[in-house]
Design a protein around this motif. Structure first.
Motif, PDB file in Angstrom:
ATOM      1  N   ASP A  19      -3.918  -2.222   2.678  1.00 28.33           N
ATOM      2  CA  ASP A  19      -5.092  -2.472   1.838  1.00 28.33           C
ATOM      3  C   ASP A  19      -5.548  -1.142   1.248  1.00 28.33           C
ATOM      4  OD1 ASP A  19      -7.248  -3.584   0.574  1.00 28.33           O
ATOM      5  OD2 ASP A  19      -8.457  -3.817   2.397  1.00 28.33           O
ATOM      6  N   VAL A  20      -4.832  -0.691   0.224  1.00 29.08           N
ATOM      7  CA  VAL A  20      -5.078   0.622  -0.360  1.00 29.08           C
ATOM      8  C   VAL A  20      -6.354   0.596  -1.213  1.00 29.08           C
ATOM      9  CG1 VAL A  20      -4.132   2.425  -1.845  1.00 29.08           C
ATOM     10  CG2 VAL A  20      -2.598   1.038  -0.431  1.00 29.08           C
ATOM     11  N   PRO A  21      -7.264   1.535  -0.995  1.00 23.78           N
ATOM     12  CA  PRO A  21      -8.474   1.578  -1.822  1.00 23.78           C
ATOM     13  C   PRO A  21      -8.133   2.030  -3.238  1.00 23.78           C
ATOM     14  CG  PRO A  21      -8.388   3.483  -0.366  1.00 23.78           C
ATOM     15  CD  PRO A  21      -7.246   2.597   0.034  1.00 23.78           C
ATOM     16  N   LEU A  22      -8.708   1.379  -4.210  1.00 26.78           N
ATOM     17  CA  LEU A  22      -8.482   1.755  -5.602  1.00 26.78           C
ATOM     18  C   LEU A  22      -9.403   2.909  -5.992  1.00 26.78           C
ATOM     19  CD1 LEU A  22      -8.055  -1.673  -7.438  1.00 26.78           C
ATOM     20  CD2 LEU A  22      -6.287  -0.142  -6.532  1.00 26.78           C
ATOM     21  N   ALA A  23      -8.859   3.816  -6.758  1.00 23.54           N
ATOM     22  CA  ALA A  23      -9.608   4.980  -7.243  1.00 23.54           C
ATOM     23  C   ALA A  23      -8.840   5.539  -8.432  1.00 23.54           C
ATOM     24  CB  ALA A  23      -9.747   6.022  -6.135  1.00 23.54           C
ATOM     25  N   ASP A  33       9.658   5.293   3.686  1.00 25.26           N
ATOM     26  CA  ASP A  33       9.797   4.676   2.366  1.00 25.26           C
ATOM     27  C   ASP A  33       9.268   3.252   2.333  1.00 25.26           C
ATOM     28  OD1 ASP A  33      10.944   6.939   1.320  1.00 25.26           O
ATOM     29  OD2 ASP A  33      12.999   6.265   1.617  1.00 25.26           O
ATOM     30  N   PHE A  34       9.496   2.499   3.414  1.00 27.12           N
ATOM     31  CA  PHE A  34       9.061   1.103   3.405  1.00 27.12           C
ATOM     32  C   PHE A  34       7.545   0.996   3.305  1.00 27.12           C
ATOM     33  CE2 PHE A  34       7.417  -2.594   5.636  1.00 27.12           C
ATOM     34  CZ  PHE A  34       8.009  -3.606   4.903  1.00 27.12           C
ATOM     35  N   ILE A  35       6.840   1.780   4.104  1.00 22.79           N
ATOM     36  CA  ILE A  35       5.377   1.750   4.065  1.00 22.79           C
ATOM     37  C   ILE A  35       4.881   2.219   2.698  1.00 22.79           C
ATOM     38  CG2 ILE A  35       3.292   2.819   5.011  1.00 22.79           C
ATOM     39  CD1 ILE A  35       4.564   2.731   7.735  1.00 22.79           C
ATOM     40  N   ALA A  36       5.528   3.258   2.164  1.00 27.76           N
ATOM     41  CA  ALA A  36       5.131   3.744   0.838  1.00 27.76           C
ATOM     42  C   ALA A  36       5.313   2.653  -0.220  1.00 27.76           C
ATOM     43  CB  ALA A  36       5.936   4.980   0.469  1.00 27.76           C
ATOM     44  N   SER A  37       6.421   1.933  -0.144  1.00 30.64           N
ATOM     45  CA  SER A  37       6.658   0.869  -1.134  1.00 30.64           C
ATOM     46  C   SER A  37       5.637  -0.250  -0.988  1.00 30.64           C
ATOM     47  CB  SER A  37       8.080   0.320  -0.987  1.00 30.64           C
ATOM     48  OG  SER A  37       8.247  -0.377   0.235  1.00 30.64           O
ATOM     49  N   ALA A  39       2.553   0.172   0.041  1.00 34.59           N
ATOM     50  CA  ALA A  39       1.309   0.701  -0.504  1.00 34.59           C
ATOM     51  C   ALA A  39       1.310   0.643  -2.032  1.00 34.59           C
ATOM     52  CB  ALA A  39       1.098   2.143  -0.026  1.00 34.59           C
ATOM     53  N   VAL A  40       2.429   1.025  -2.632  1.00 34.74           N
ATOM     54  CA  VAL A  40       2.550   0.987  -4.095  1.00 34.74           C
ATOM     55  C   VAL A  40       2.420  -0.455  -4.582  1.00 34.74           C
ATOM     56  CG1 VAL A  40       4.142   1.337  -6.021  1.00 34.74           C
ATOM     57  CG2 VAL A  40       3.923   3.090  -4.246  1.00 34.74           C
ATOM     58  N   ASP A  41       3.078  -1.383  -3.915  1.00 32.81           N
ATOM     59  CA  ASP A  41       2.987  -2.796  -4.306  1.00 32.81           C
ATOM     60  C   ASP A  41       1.559  -3.306  -4.217  1.00 32.81           C
ATOM     61  OD1 ASP A  41       5.687  -2.913  -4.784  1.00 32.81           O
ATOM     62  OD2 ASP A  41       6.202  -3.861  -2.873  1.00 32.81           O
ATOM     63  N   ASP A  42       0.821  -2.847  -3.201  1.00 31.59           N
ATOM     64  CA  ASP A  42      -0.564  -3.291  -3.033  1.00 31.59           C
ATOM     65  C   ASP A  42      -1.426  -2.815  -4.197  1.00 31.59           C
ATOM     66  OD1 ASP A  42      -2.656  -4.519  -1.264  1.00 31.59           O
ATOM     67  OD2 ASP A  42      -3.450  -2.476  -1.334  1.00 31.59           O
ATOM     68  N   VAL A  43      -1.224  -1.560  -4.613  1.00 36.96           N
ATOM     69  CA  VAL A  43      -1.985  -1.035  -5.753  1.00 36.96           C
ATOM     70  C   VAL A  43      -1.642  -1.816  -7.017  1.00 36.96           C
ATOM     71  CG1 VAL A  43      -2.314   0.963  -7.256  1.00 36.96           C
ATOM     72  CG2 VAL A  43      -2.247   1.272  -4.775  1.00 36.96           C
ATOM     73  N   ARG A  44      -0.360  -2.038  -7.262  1.00 33.51           N
ATOM     74  CA  ARG A  44       0.047  -2.802  -8.446  1.00 33.51           C
ATOM     75  C   ARG A  44      -0.584  -4.194  -8.454  1.00 33.51           C
ATOM     76  NH1 ARG A  44       6.602  -1.810  -8.481  1.00 33.51           N
ATOM     77  NH2 ARG A  44       6.608   0.414  -9.046  1.00 33.51           N
ATOM     78  N   ARG A  45      -0.507  -4.854  -7.298  1.00 32.83           N
ATOM     79  CA  ARG A  45      -1.023  -6.226  -7.221  1.00 32.83           C
ATOM     80  C   ARG A  45      -2.517  -6.283  -7.510  1.00 32.83           C
ATOM     81  NH1 ARG A  45       0.965  -7.070  -2.808  1.00 32.83           N
ATOM     82  NH2 ARG A  45      -0.793  -6.555  -1.441  1.00 32.83           N
ATOM     83  N   LYS A  46      -3.265  -5.356  -6.929  1.00 29.86           N
ATOM     84  CA  LYS A  46      -4.715  -5.351  -7.132  1.00 29.86           C
ATOM     85  C   LYS A  46      -5.079  -5.072  -8.590  1.00 29.86           C
ATOM     86  CE  LYS A  46      -6.061  -4.031  -2.447  1.00 29.86           C
ATOM     87  NZ  LYS A  46      -6.510  -2.939  -1.574  1.00 29.86           N
ATOM     88  N   THR A 112      -5.210   4.680 -13.466  1.00 29.64           N
ATOM     89  CA  THR A 112      -5.016   4.967 -12.048  1.00 29.64           C
ATOM     90  C   THR A 112      -3.758   5.815 -11.908  1.00 29.64           C
ATOM     91  OG1 THR A 112      -6.040   2.887 -11.336  1.00 29.64           O
ATOM     92  CG2 THR A 112      -4.579   3.985  -9.762  1.00 29.64           C
ATOM     93  N   LEU A 113      -3.898   6.987 -11.327  1.00 29.81           N
ATOM     94  CA  LEU A 113      -2.761   7.866 -11.083  1.00 29.81           C
ATOM     95  C   LEU A 113      -2.378   7.744  -9.607  1.00 29.81           C
ATOM     96  CD1 LEU A 113      -0.734  10.084 -11.830  1.00 29.81           C
ATOM     97  CD2 LEU A 113      -2.540  11.775 -11.338  1.00 29.81           C
ATOM     98  N   LEU A 114      -1.190   7.245  -9.345  1.00 27.87           N
ATOM     99  CA  LEU A 114      -0.693   7.059  -7.986  1.00 27.87           C
ATOM    100  C   LEU A 114       0.335   8.156  -7.703  1.00 27.87           C
ATOM    101  CD1 LEU A 114      -0.872   5.172  -5.524  1.00 27.87           C
ATOM    102  CD2 LEU A 114       0.969   3.812  -6.532  1.00 27.87           C
ATOM    103  N   LEU A 115      -0.010   9.052  -6.820  1.00 28.03           N
ATOM    104  CA  LEU A 115       0.839  10.194  -6.478  1.00 28.03           C
ATOM    105  C   LEU A 115       1.625   9.870  -5.209  1.00 28.03           C
ATOM    106  CD1 LEU A 115      -1.849  12.977  -7.036  1.00 28.03           C
ATOM    107  CD2 LEU A 115       0.030  12.373  -8.593  1.00 28.03           C
ATOM    108  N   ILE A 116       2.957   9.933  -5.277  1.00 27.55           N
ATOM    109  CA  ILE A 116       3.804   9.532  -4.160  1.00 27.55           C
ATOM    110  C   ILE A 116       4.564  10.749  -3.646  1.00 27.55           C
ATOM    111  CG2 ILE A 116       5.621   7.940  -3.406  1.00 27.55           C
ATOM    112  CD1 ILE A 116       4.816   6.235  -5.933  1.00 27.55           C
TER     113      ILE A 116
END
Length: 335
Positions: A19-23, A33-37, A39-46, A112-116
């Motif tokens: 449940d990544v907070p949006l900012a 990598d799996f957890i990172a993916s 997290a990225v999917d959660d941001v995209r979905r929201k 939204t800038l998502l830094l990975i």
């Protein structure tokens, strides 16, 4: 769509990868990598839930061209909200570092800038600046302990509104726990292909052929004093190409767990904290401990130490070494 609220400069916000907070800027940090993916999917979905017309752009920080971030973040013709995913920050170029440091001080509206970042100290100046600005940071660290993997399985089933027996969780972690992505896929398959409470029979049906699962079935039978079942499972495993090393490793882990709880008293939760095991591991070890005495445990530990050395090169016949260990342990458990 309006920009997400800007974060406080009083400290970095911790983010849950489920449940990544949006900012305006979000940092996804760590080598898993799996957890990172996820997290990225959660941001995209929201973001897409709020703006179906979301414009997605990817930037490779390792092969970055100066000025690229500002150009991508600039308003489009129809002012659609944007998500910029910057990957490979662990090997970011100096140009990316400089542009990112300037950008995070004044993020563009509706972007939204998502830094990975896969971990490490590359770009430490940027990481420190993100922390100072209170940018949400999602930790993506490997789940190394069985208790963490068990919690992961429990959460996967809970999110799907399904239930799984504690013993089935243990069996699943034993069978596919080496890879988090495989463990997630296994959870998904069991959730979609079964009904009701998921038990050990379900796990065995789908994943019982895995080396790890076979090893733990041998260990479970041996620790319970069921020699015929332990040897039968062992010989079937060896005949199908299972290496003796993980078999001895599973036996050793089970014996160590029994030894840890053998003389302890208390609830499974309390003993879990004392021993570093999970509550369900404590409960399983306590059940196995009922078959054992102190001298018998000493015998088991000694024979396993010998077997471990033998299957790793000190014996000409490692198969005999593991069969001997299983036989001795099964007999010791019955006394």
């Amino acid at each position: 769509m309006s920009a997400a609220p800007r974060t406080s400069a009083r400290g970095q916000v911790g983010g849950d990868w489920r449940d990544v907070p949006l900012a305006p800027v979000v940092l996804v940090y760590g080598p898993e990598d799996f957890i990172a993916s996820r997290a990225v999917d959660d941001v995209r979905r929201k973001l897409r839930a709020g703006s179906p017309e979301l414009e997605l752009t990817s930037i490779d920080a390792a092969h970055y061209t100066a000025g690229q971030l500002g150009m991508v973040a600039s308003p489009s013709l129809f002012s659609e909200p944007k998500l910029i995913e910057a990957t490979a920050l662990a090997s970011m170029s100096d140009d990316f570092l400089q542009d990112a440091l300037a950008y995070i001080k004044d993020p563009a509206p509706d972007v939204t800038l998502l830094l990975i970042h896969a971990g490490g100290v590359r770009g430490k100046k940027l990481l420190d600046a993100l922390k100072a600005l209170g940018v949400p940071r999602v930790e993506c660290q490997p789940l190394k302990k069985d208790v963490e993997k068990a919690q992961f399985v429990g959460a996967e089933f809970s999110l799907a509104k399904r239930r799984i027996e504690a013993a089935a969780v243990r069996a699943l972690v034993a069978a596919v726990g080496a890879s988090l992505s495989e463990l997630a896929a296994a959870c998904s398959q069991l959730i979609s292909d079964t009904t009701g409470m998921v038990g050990t029979d379900d796990v065995d049906k789908y994943y019982g052929g895995r080396v790890e699962a076979t090893a733990f079935r041998v260990a479970d039978a041996a620790l319970a004093g069921n020699g015929p079942a332990a040897l039968s499972t062992l010989r079937h495993a060896l005949a199908t190409g299972v290496d003796p090393v993980p078999l001895v490793g599973a036996l050793a882990m089970k014996v160590r767990q029994v030894a840890k709880v053998f003389s302890l008293r208390g609830s499974s939760a309390q003993l879990a904290r004392e021993t570093g095991m999970s509550p369900w591991q404590v409960e399983a070890a306590q059940r196995d401990a009922g078959y054992w005495s102190g001298p018998a445990l000493v015998t088991a530990i000694k024979v396993l130490a010998e077997a471990d050395a033998q299957v790793k090169g000190e014996a000409k016949d490692p198969v005999y070494a593991v069969e001997h260990a299983v036989t001795v342990i099964s007999q010791a458990a019955r006394r």
